[in-house]
Design an enzyme around this catalytic site. Structure first.
Site, mmCIF file in Angstrom:
data_model
loop_
_atom_site.group_PDB
_atom_site.id
_atom_site.type_symbol
_atom_site.label_atom_id
_atom_site.label_comp_id
_atom_site.label_asym_id
_atom_site.label_seq_id
_atom_site.Cartn_x
_atom_site.Cartn_y
_atom_site.Cartn_z
ATOM 1 N N CYS A 91 -18.535 -25.807 -36.210
ATOM 2 C CA CYS A 91 -17.385 -25.335 -35.430
ATOM 3 C C CYS A 91 -17.541 -23.885 -35.003
ATOM 4 O O CYS A 91 -17.395 -23.548 -33.833
ATOM 5 C CB CYS A 91 -16.105 -25.511 -36.249
ATOM 6 N N CYS A 96 -16.607 -25.646 -31.764
ATOM 7 C CA CYS A 96 -15.284 -25.295 -31.218
ATOM 8 C C CYS A 96 -15.203 -23.871 -30.668
ATOM 9 O O CYS A 96 -14.680 -23.656 -29.567
ATOM 10 C CB CYS A 96 -14.216 -25.455 -32.301
ATOM 11 N N LYS A 99 -17.561 -23.131 -27.606
ATOM 12 C CA LYS A 99 -17.122 -24.055 -26.549
ATOM 13 C C LYS A 99 -15.836 -23.575 -25.882
ATOM 14 O O LYS A 99 -15.734 -23.534 -24.656
ATOM 15 C CB LYS A 99 -16.951 -25.444 -27.171
ATOM 16 N N TYR A 233 -17.083 -36.305 -26.014
ATOM 17 C CA TYR A 233 -16.295 -35.120 -25.658
ATOM 18 C C TYR A 233 -17.203 -33.903 -25.549
ATOM 19 O O TYR A 233 -16.977 -33.019 -24.728
ATOM 20 C CB TYR A 233 -15.146 -34.897 -26.644
ATOM 21 N N GLU A 237 -17.201 -31.765 -22.144
ATOM 22 C CA GLU A 237 -16.786 -30.362 -22.254
ATOM 23 C C GLU A 237 -17.884 -29.433 -21.741
ATOM 24 O O GLU A 237 -17.622 -28.500 -20.965
ATOM 25 C CB GLU A 237 -16.448 -30.024 -23.701
ATOM 26 N N HIS A 505 12.113 -24.669 -18.833
ATOM 27 C CA HIS A 505 11.769 -24.745 -17.419
ATOM 28 C C HIS A 505 11.276 -23.401 -16.915
ATOM 29 O O HIS A 505 11.854 -22.364 -17.263
ATOM 30 C CB HIS A 505 13.007 -25.177 -16.624
ATOM 31 N N GLU A 510 7.642 -29.613 -20.479
ATOM 32 C CA GLU A 510 8.992 -30.063 -20.147
ATOM 33 C C GLU A 510 9.017 -31.526 -19.733
ATOM 34 O O GLU A 510 10.016 -32.225 -19.943
ATOM 35 C CB GLU A 510 9.538 -29.188 -19.019
#
Length: 530
Positions: A91, A96, A99, A233, A237, A505, A510
């Site tokens: 990681c 992670c 990346k 992934y 990515e 908002h 939302e």
């Protein structure tokens, strides 16, 4: 007069380990007994953790805080190209962290393209990206993390050795450092947290000429025209941020995108990438990689064959990045010598619901586990909870279902809970309701780009008052959106609760407070504005 220590009876376990059977046994007596009887050949510990990734480090520090004598053994076997890294695991070093930073680099490029529509006057001729500057900054940050982990272990009184660990007998391990110096240690318990490494194709030229994600983030040159092989992934990515830096990128896909993820969402991710200049070659697999020009990056010729017919593809690329999956680092650590069972096909380790292998004193966490999520926070959580159960009287077990995650493709994909396919399989199609909608982030309206590309979907269990069992979103900052909803899902959030929640908002999240159209209805979900 001090009381006599409790007697510990030890008998041979059928698979070669020791089994403790004394009623009076207390924590720590086994390794003391081994030392006294001369079987130790080295120092003893309450817990030895094999692997210095996120999960192993978290577990080791947790055990030390609970007063246990702990050692971490970690060793990075260099890639075929010689790439290696410091303490912290995949990681931090090749996963992670780099990346996400390179993904952010690509997002900044998009922001620069959007900026003139918001009034920023930019001299486009002066705008260019420097691969060297980016990789230097990323690696400097990673280096600071490596150092921080070593300091943290020392501050928590955890012994750390940069050495390759192998079981050699019951409760006994051999550690070999990079100079070939061998030491032996024993422990009451062991925790396997060795993680995975990228898989190679097993074809001519793959290890000689291709790179993997283990090499990419510290690559000393810009990769240029790149072929990404795989649809994981990691593949998507890496393809995404490389294209975002302005590179010519092609993805070669054997079968489906993002296996294991919701396929409705996966296909939308692929469509977005294709619309933004990333080329896809589908139903092909490479059969040979040849170097036709040396240099950095040089030039490679790729020959690939169709998985459906006799079709042959040939193309030339500066770099070929393999991202076809990862293999568990379990086959060369002596597990057979202590009887730990693995899945012979995958190398994964089956464990019970408390992360215990078939050998009672050996546990495993993280990416090496069979049928568990391969995510850094999962390994950390599982490691800490395991140690709390072993040494702190804890009872909580790791939840491997309601786990939020995000794929950092150009259009980020966040998910928590069941995919639509898994929900149908587990609950039955008649027992689920799927609510969905496209939406348009306000930030994208002024540059007038990508309307009806962001997408929100929740999956509800009808018999449970429409409890939300699956959450999926394609949007900028999808990870930030998903993280908050994940807590609500763990609390049993229902569609009614979502409907009664007032939205903020104007933000992307939302949309989840206003979902009204079901997939079953086949009604239109296209949006004309934010």
């Amino acid at each position: 007069m001090e009381p006599s220590p409790p007697v510990v009876f030890v008998r041979r376990h059928p698979v070669g380990g020791y089994e403790k059977t004394a009623q009076a046994h207390r924590e720590g007596t086994l390794h003391k007994m081994l030392e006294v009887t001369g079987q130790a050949e080295g120092p003893s510990y309450d817990l030895i953790v094999i692997g210095g990734g996120s999960g192993g480090l978290a577990a080791s520090k947790e055990a030390a805080k609970l007063g246990k004598k702990v050692m971490v053994l970690d060793f990075v076997v260099p890639t075929p190209l010689g790439t290696k890294w410091g303490l912290g695991g995949t990681c931090v070093n090749v996963g992670c962290i780099p990346k996400k930073l390179m993904h952010q680099t690509a997002l900044l490029g998009q922001a620069i393209r959007d900026a003139p529509k918001f009034g920023w006057n930019l001299n486009e001729k002066a705008i260019k990206h420097s691969w060297d500057t980016m990789t230097e900054a990323v690696q400097n940050y990673i280096g600071s993390l490596n150092w921080g982990y070593r300091v943290s272990l020392r501050e928590n009184s955890v012994t750390y050795e940069n050495a390759y660990a192998e079981f050699v007998g019951p409760h006994k391990i051999k550690a070999t450092n990079n100079k070939g110096v061998v030491k032996f240690y024993i422990a009451e318990r062991f925790l396997i947290a060795t993680g995975e490494r990228p898989r190679y194709l097993g074809i001519p030229g793959d290890k000689e000429y291709c790179i993997t994600s283990d090499d990419l983030f510290s690559l000393p040159y810009c990769p240029g025209k790149t072929l990404v092989v795989g649809a994981s992934y990691v593949a998507l990515e890496c393809a995404g941020f490389l294209a975002g830096l302005g590179l010519d990128v092609t993805v070669m896909v054997r079968s489906i995108l993002l296996r294991g993820f919701d396929q409705d969402m996966a296909n939308k991710v692929g469509e977005y990438m294709e619309e933004h200049g990333i080329k896809f070659i589908r139903k092909y697999v490479p059969s040979k990689i040849e170097q036709i020009k040396q240099g950095t990056p040089g030039l490679l010729r790729v020959t690939a064959h169709s998985t459906e017919d006799s079709g042959v593809f040939k193309g030339e690329y500066n770099t070929v990045l393999l991202a076809i999956g990862r293999d568990a680092c379990t086959r060369k650590i002596g597990l057979e010598k202590v009887g730990v069972k693995i899945n012979e096909k995958t190398g994964k380790i089956p464990v019970n619901d408390e992360e215990q292998t078939n050998v009672p004193y050996i546990y495993a966490i993280g990416d090496v586990l069979e049928d568990k999520l391969e995510l850094t926070p999962v390994a950390i959580q599982a490691g800490r909870l395991l140690v709390q159960r072993l040494y702190g009287g804890g009872k909580t077990k790791c939840d491997y279902v309601n786990v939020p995650t995000t794929v950092f493709t150009p259009m980020e994909y966040g998910a928590c809970g069941y995919s639509e396919e898994k929900a149908i399989e587990k609950f039955g199609e008649k027992n689920i309701e799927v609510y969905h909608s496209y939406f348009w982030p306000l930030e994208w309206t002024v540059p007038s780009r990508d309307n009806n590309k962001c997408y929100a979907k929740i999956i509800c269990s009808i018999p449970e008052k429409e409890r939300v069992i699956g959450f999926h979103v394609l949007a900028p900052n999808a990870g930030e959106i998903t993280q908050g909803f994940a807590a609500a899902i763990k609390c049993g959030m229902t569609k009614k609760v979502l409907d009664s929640t007032i939205g903020i908002h104007p933000v992307c999240a939302e949309i989840f407070t206003t979902l009204s159209v079901t997939k079953r209805s086949r009604a239109n979900i296209l949006q004309s504005g934010c």
